[in-house]
Motif scaffolding. Structure first.
Motif, PDB file in Angstrom:
ATOM      1  N   ARG A   1       0.815  -1.166  -0.026  1.00  0.00           N
ATOM      2  CA  ARG A   1      -0.121  -0.047  -0.014  1.00  0.00           C
ATOM      3  C   ARG A   1       1.009   1.212   0.000  1.00  0.00           C
ATOM      4  O   ARG A   1       0.768   2.228  -0.759  1.00  0.00           O
ATOM      5  N   ARG A   2       1.806   1.432   0.903  1.00  0.00           N
ATOM      6  CA  ARG A   2       2.981   2.350   0.935  1.00  0.00           C
ATOM      7  C   ARG A   2       3.492   2.524  -0.574  1.00  0.00           C
ATOM      8  O   ARG A   2       3.510   3.788  -1.161  1.00  0.00           O
ATOM      9  N   LEU A   3       3.979   1.334  -1.197  1.00  0.00           N
ATOM     10  CA  LEU A   3       4.596   1.521  -2.109  1.00  0.00           C
ATOM     11  C   LEU A   3       3.682   2.258  -3.557  1.00  0.00           C
ATOM     12  O   LEU A   3       4.031   3.012  -4.196  1.00  0.00           O
ATOM     13  N   SER A   4       2.349   1.933  -3.303  1.00  0.00           N
ATOM     14  CA  SER A   4       1.414   2.434  -4.297  1.00  0.00           C
ATOM     15  C   SER A   4       1.006   3.862  -4.108  1.00  0.00           C
ATOM     16  O   SER A   4       1.229   4.727  -4.992  1.00  0.00           O
ATOM     17  N   GLU A   5       1.255   4.159  -2.876  1.00  0.00           N
ATOM     18  CA  GLU A   5       0.946   5.559  -2.458  1.00  0.00           C
ATOM     19  C   GLU A   5       2.441   6.561  -3.044  1.00  0.00           C
ATOM     20  O   GLU A   5       2.161   7.600  -3.400  1.00  0.00           O
ATOM     21  N   LEU A   6       3.327   5.949  -2.653  1.00  0.00           N
ATOM     22  CA  LEU A   6       4.737   6.467  -3.100  1.00  0.00           C
ATOM     23  C   LEU A   6       4.749   6.787  -4.854  1.00  0.00           C
ATOM     24  O   LEU A   6       5.379   7.862  -5.176  1.00  0.00           O
ATOM     25  N   ARG A   7       4.224   5.928  -5.514  1.00  0.00           N
ATOM     26  CA  ARG A   7       4.306   5.668  -6.895  1.00  0.00           C
ATOM     27  C   ARG A   7       3.481   6.854  -7.366  1.00  0.00           C
ATOM     28  O   ARG A   7       3.700   7.700  -8.230  1.00  0.00           O
ATOM     29  N   ASN A   8       2.073   6.978  -6.684  1.00  0.00           N
ATOM     30  CA  ASN A   8       1.372   8.074  -7.056  1.00  0.00           C
ATOM     31  C   ASN A   8       2.072   9.412  -6.879  1.00  0.00           C
ATOM     32  O   ASN A   8       1.815  10.428  -7.746  1.00  0.00           O
ATOM     33  N   ASP A   9       2.293   9.614  -5.383  1.00  0.00           N
ATOM     34  CA  ASP A   9       3.001  11.027  -5.099  1.00  0.00           C
ATOM     35  C   ASP A   9       4.081  11.220  -6.198  1.00  0.00           C
ATOM     36  O   ASP A   9       4.367  12.448  -6.522  1.00  0.00           O
TER      37      ASP A   9
END
Length: 213
Positions: free
Chosen positions: A64-72
């Motif tokens: 989930r954190r990786l997905s958030e970072l990719r979006n950011d």
């Protein structure tokens, strides 16, 4: 003043992006290490039981954190690209000012700009058009020095423009077995490296995926 503030903002964004990339790389290394569950895929077996030695809540949290970072990361990269375009435009305006009435005035203004412009010594900033969002271990890309989250400014003869995905593929295929010069941005720093597209035990002739920005 506008250029100075925009440059400072862009540098700050680049620092933030570099921090994100470091965190993403750490998460990916953790998930994709020996015996790791990977960044996607099921965490339970065919009978619905958790895999051996897999902390499902922790893995889900990392994914989930990786997905958030990719979006950011995508949002920040878009902001950086826009800032670089504006800075580039400002620099061109400084180098090629509009002519003024009266040759003496025009010459004087041009001379002052060439001597006193704070942007005079700065190189033209080049804009990445793609980012490596997947790369396989032992692939030609990895062995030749490319890393996850490297941003591609130039791949052989391919730079900004249309049909980038097909042009990248054609450039790699036409240079199979030959070194291709690349200009990349890694954690805010511009680098020059060489990659040789070639067959290996995995898919493709590079073993990485370019996401067009």
């Amino acid at each position: 003043m506008v250029a100075t503030n925009l440059k400072a903002q862009t540098i700050s964004l680049m620092d933030m992006r570099a921090s994100m990339e470091a965190e993403m790389n750490a998460i990916i290394e953790s998930l994709c290490g020996p015996g790791g569950p990977g960044i996607s895929g099921n965490l339970v077996d065919s009978e619905g039981f958790p895999g051996v030695d897999i902390d499902i809540p922790a893995v889900r949290s990392q994914r989930r954190r990786l997905s958030e970072l990719r979006n950011d990361h995508k949002v920040i990269t878009e902001k950086i690209d826009k800032n670089l375009q504006v800075l580039h435009s400002l620099r061109l305006d400084k180098v090629n000012p509009l002519p003024l009435e009266g040759s003496d005035i025009s010459a004087s203004v041009s001379e002052n700009i060439s001597q006193d412009s704070p942007m005079r010594e700065e190189p033209i900033m080049r804009i990445p058009f793609a980012i490596i969002d997947e790369i396989a271990d032992d692939s030609p890309a990895a062995e030749d020095g490319l890393q996850l989250s490297d941003e591609i400014v130039k791949f052989g003869n391919v730079e900004m423009g249309d049909d980038l995905a097909s042009r990248l593929m054609a450039e790699a295929q036409s240079n199979q077995g030959n070194p291709v010069p690349l200009v990349i941005v890694r954690q805010g720093s511009v680098m020059n490296i060489t990659v040789t597209p070639r067959p290996w035990h995995g898919r493709g002739i590079l073993g990485c995926h370019f996401r067009i920005l």
